[in-house]
Design an enzyme around this catalytic site. Structure first.
Site, mmCIF file in Angstrom:
data_model
loop_
_atom_site.group_PDB
_atom_site.id
_atom_site.type_symbol
_atom_site.label_atom_id
_atom_site.label_comp_id
_atom_site.label_asym_id
_atom_site.label_seq_id
_atom_site.Cartn_x
_atom_site.Cartn_y
_atom_site.Cartn_z
ATOM 1 N N ALA A 80 -3.342 76.231 -2.741
ATOM 2 C CA ALA A 80 -2.315 76.939 -3.508
ATOM 3 C C ALA A 80 -2.390 78.445 -3.280
ATOM 4 C CB ALA A 80 -2.457 76.617 -4.994
ATOM 5 N N SER A 100 -8.318 62.907 35.228
ATOM 6 C CA SER A 100 -8.747 61.802 34.380
ATOM 7 C C SER A 100 -10.248 61.611 34.554
ATOM 8 C CB SER A 100 -7.997 60.525 34.763
ATOM 9 O OG SER A 100 -8.169 60.256 36.138
ATOM 10 N N LYS A 109 -14.375 60.806 22.226
ATOM 11 C CA LYS A 109 -13.175 60.768 23.074
ATOM 12 C C LYS A 109 -11.967 60.566 22.169
ATOM 13 C CE LYS A 109 -11.274 58.650 27.238
ATOM 14 N NZ LYS A 109 -9.934 58.361 26.691
ATOM 15 N N GLU A 114 -7.233 68.299 22.865
ATOM 16 C CA GLU A 114 -6.491 67.102 22.472
ATOM 17 C C GLU A 114 -5.752 67.363 21.167
ATOM 18 O OE1 GLU A 114 -6.275 62.865 23.864
ATOM 19 O OE2 GLU A 114 -7.204 64.675 24.669
ATOM 20 N N LYS A 170 -20.701 64.903 29.633
ATOM 21 C CA LYS A 170 -20.518 65.896 30.688
ATOM 22 C C LYS A 170 -21.853 66.565 30.995
ATOM 23 C CE LYS A 170 -15.898 66.939 28.880
ATOM 24 N NZ LYS A 170 -15.050 67.956 28.196
ATOM 25 N N CYS A 172 11.499 31.769 43.299
ATOM 26 C CA CYS A 172 11.526 33.016 42.526
ATOM 27 C C CYS A 172 12.440 32.863 41.314
ATOM 28 C CB CYS A 172 12.007 34.168 43.410
ATOM 29 S SG CYS A 172 12.183 35.733 42.517
ATOM 30 N N CYS A 231 7.202 36.542 45.971
ATOM 31 C CA CYS A 231 8.571 36.174 46.307
ATOM 32 C C CYS A 231 8.874 36.693 47.701
ATOM 33 C CB CYS A 231 9.535 36.783 45.287
ATOM 34 S SG CYS A 231 11.253 36.825 45.827
#
EC number: 6.5.1.2
Length: 777
Positions: A36, A84, A118, A176, A293, A411, A429
């Protein structure tokens, strides 16, 4: 609050007070005042700025409320790729990772790692210049993301200005964006009350909130940002360790996850993992594992990267969640290569935060191995963003009317024959481009970001273009007219014009990307790049014999055959010719790699021939090396082989020449080897001298500062083409430092060590001398 009558001083005092409280709340996790009180001071500042608009600053807390909606997000090229991570799914894989680290570093001591939860959110890059937030971007495909600066400014835990006076000239922070559980529940309650669609999980809610074109919507969403690394640092001494870097980020006002720890060795990592796993359900945000890491940055530099991931980090994934449901049926989907994939249609079930009604069954062999039948109660597995899959059935719950699952005889899309070799797992196919699903998926792949990167050509638009029979091959994309596109549902003149412009822009593309875009079976990005680097131009690849394809790095027997089969198919050749006729221009060096040509020895050709079926059984690589070095040409080798036993060079067993003579006569192997030899001679005549093609071999270069004519990532790729190693920090082993605008501590260190420094113009001149255009990479 200040009592000073000067409005500018009052405003600055209020801003400082609010920013300090935000730092205490988000970074130190130590709220200084009730909410507040914060709100009262916030309103006081807002009222003051409304009375004196000139007092509004970019870093004012009042500027987090959002702005007018955007038409679309701008694309951002990441100067340092957002990579990645490789995954470890059990303790053994973690021990193996640690062993690889120590072996590559050639150390026996226990390694210190930084262990961090993570977070299951959206990866974001924040760029600060002189302490001010100037850009925020999503990860995208790791190379190119979206500019979300306006939205990121609305997140309370993202500092608009770094804390303190001693801040870097340039700082890129990676982290993140997540949505806390409490905020997620409140958001879904509001959505339900408003009759809107509910979000499946906090990750989807965070991603959807951050990618709103109307930043005012983002401002209303309970998003939080956690920093976990820095990608660029100029004008400040680079910390020696990852943990020290996190301390610096905290000091500058960025929120760092409080659970992060430095762990001494694998056993400590496993204890951390178990502790976080037990704490997982009590955390206020979703996590799907732990990231480890290597702590020392000099060791990170030494370890480097492989493909799209660093060698010095790994993600230790949590066990996936599983649930029981009923298999109601199976549909067969056809992919771009014709592969048939069985898709389970399930009784909807809540797994890992989402409602799952479809799951993969992989292939018919897996179905038979697991003895899964329609009507069975099955276990569905889901981990993070991994596609849900059926992992087993419960035979004890099998109903009497359960039905077996069989491979279709034709197919399900086009009715063409289904073929499956006796040693093949995948059934395909045979319809090729007459199969609507194959055609559709091939076009989607061609247009995708990692391929031709045609902006605005998404899956739904491809579906519409195919359904309206405006395109049947990828070459037809470049024949489209704006008026054709404008007539499609939910498309107008502006959207149509934008698509045509994007198609035009995509015509100039790197050869590696172009090859990947063609969708050749088993050809990924790395193999496509290797082909482009080795042969240097599209025509050479189109006409390369299998004997040469097998010498390309990462190309095995099946891959070489797939490449050869693709370019031997007349329909594929027609599509490529159509693309070239429409002005698509794959960019490459234009000359074969000198190192590749040097590797194409007679011995290499014989080894490739052996892999392709030439009858050299019992003749080892050592003997082939001796034969290849003793005889200069296939003709010389054939003449000696015709003499039979006794003509063997020293080190080759008796009888080999007799076997060789017979093998050369079978299936025209003599002619095939001679044709390959002629190709090699032609390539050698066009290839630059090896020293000219790799003039920087053995040299370590460092890039610092801002480059104006191309990105640092493009500069890095260009230097690597010349043989240089591009490092992230300056050391006594550095050969050259390229200093762009606002170069900082790296430049200072180079000067103190007496290391040569050049500017962007000098680098561009060097690259031009060797025919390299970094902007095309």
């Amino acid at each position: 609050m200040t009592n000073n009558n000067d409005p500018s001083l009052q405003a600055q005092s209020l801003r400082d007070q609010l920013n300090d409280w935000s730092y205490r709340y988000y970074v130190q996790d130590d709220p200084a005042v009730p909410d507040a009180e914060y709100d009262r001071v916030f309103r006081a500042l807002k009222d003051l700025e409304a009375q004196y608009p000139d007092l509004v600053t970019a870093d004012s807390p009042t500027q987090r409320v959002g702005d007018v909606p955007l038409d679309a997000f701008e694309q951002v090229q990441h100067e340092v790729p957002m990579l990645s991570l490789d995954n470890a799914f059990d303790d053994e894989e973690l021990w193996a990772f640690d062993k690889r680290i120590r072996e590559r570093l050639d150390v026996s001591e226990i390694i210190d790692y930084v262990a961090e939860p993570k977070l299951d959110g959206l990866a974001v890059s924040l760029l600060y210049e002189n302490g001010e937030l100037v850009r925020a971007a999503t990860r995208g495909d790791g190379q190119t993301g979206e500019n979300i600066t306006v939205n990121a400014r609305t997140i309370r835990s993202v500092p608009l200005k770094l804390r303190g006076n001693d801040v870097p000239k340039r700082l890129e922070v990676r982290g993140e964006v997540v949505m806390p559980h409490a905020g997620f529940e409140e958001l879904n309650a509001r959505q339900q009350e408003a009759g809107l669609k509910l979000f499946a999980n906090p990750r989807n809610a965070a991603a959807g909130s951050l990618r709103q074109l109307d930043s005012r919507i983002t401002a209303s969403r309970p998003l939080e940002f956690y920093a976990y690394s820095m990608a660029q640092l100029e004008g400040w001494e680079h910390p020696p360790t990852h943990s020290a870097m996190l301390d610096a980020l905290r000091d500058w006002g960025l929120r760092v996850n409080p659970e992060i720890r430095v762990c001494h060795g694998v056993e400590a990592l496993l204890r951390f993992y178990q502790g976080i796993l037990e704490k997982r359900e009590h955390l206020d945000y979703d996590i799907d594992g732990v990231v480890y890491k290597v702590n020392r940055f000099d060791w990170q530099d030494d370890l480097g990267f492989v493909s799209r991931a660093p060698r010095w980090a790994i993600a230790h994934k949590f066990p996936a969640q599983e649930e029981l449901t009923v298999l109601n049926g199976v549909d067969w989907q056809v992919g771009r290569t014709g592969a048939l994939t069985p898709v389970a249609r399930l009784e909807p079930v809540h797994v890992g935060g989402v409602i799952v009604s479809n799951a993969t069954l992989h292939n018919i062999d897996e179905i038979q191995r697991l003895d899964i039948r329609i009507g069975d109660t099955v276990v569905v597995y889901r981990a993070g963003d991994v596609i849900p899959k059926v992992v087993r059935a419960l035979p004890e719950r099998r109903p009497a009317n359960a039905q077996g699952i069989a491979l279709p005889s034709s197919c399900p899309v086009c009715g063409s024959e289904i073929l499956r070799g006796h040693d093949q797992v995948v059934a395909r196919c045979t319809g090729g481009l007459i199969c609507g699903d194959q055609r559709r998926e091939a076009i989607k792949h061609f247009a995708s970001r990692r391929a031709m990167d045609i902006d605005g050509l998404g899956d739904k638009l491809v579906d519409a273009l195919v359904d309206q029979e405006l395109i049947t091959t990828v070459a037809d994309l470049y024949r489209l007219k704006a008026e054709q596109v404008a007539g499609l549902e939910r498309m107008g003149e502006k959207s149509a014009d934008n698509l045509i412009a994007a198609l035009e822009a995509s015509k100039t593309v790197g050869l590696g990307r172009f090859l990947f875009a063609l969708g050749i079976l088993q050809i990924g990005e790395e193999t496509a790049k290797n082909l482009a680097d080795c042969f240097g131009d599209l025509d050479s690849i189109r006409h390369a014999p299998l004997l040469l394809l097998l010498a390309v790095p990462d190309v095995g027997l099946e891959v070489a055959k797939a490449i050869g089969a693709f370019f031997a198919e007349s329909d594929n050749e027609a599509v490529i010719d159509g693309l070239l006729a429409q002005g698509v221009s794959p960019q490459a060096s234009g000359v074969p790699s000198a190192a590749f040509v040097k590797s194409l020895t007679l011995a290499q050709l014989l080894k490739s021939a052996k892999r392709l079926g030439m009858n050299l059984e019992g003749i080892g690589d050592k003997s082939l090396d001796i034969l290849g070095s003793h005889f200069r040409t296939v003709t010389e080798l054939s003449a000696a082989a015709a003499e039979g036993a006794g003509a063997e060079p020293k080190g080759v067993r008796s009888g080999v020449m007799t076997q060789l003579a017979k093998a050369l006569a079978e299936n025209d192997w003599r002619g095939r080897l001679q044709d390959a030899e002629k190709k090699v001679a032609d390539m050698a005549a066009r290839a630059p001298q090896e020293m000219e093609s790799q003039p920087l071999e053995g040299q370590t270069w460092v890039l610092t500062g801002t480059l104006e004519q191309f990105t640092r990532n493009q500069a890095k790729q260009a230097l690597q083409q010349l043989g240089a190693k591009v490092a992230g920090s300056v050391s006594k082993n550095t050969r050259m430092v390229v200093a762009g605008a606002s170069a900082g501590s790296k430049l200072a260190k180079a000067e103190s060590l007496g290391i040569e420094v050049c500017d962007e113009a000098a680098l561009l001149s060097l690259l031009n001398q060797h025919g390299i255009d970094p902007g095309a990479l």
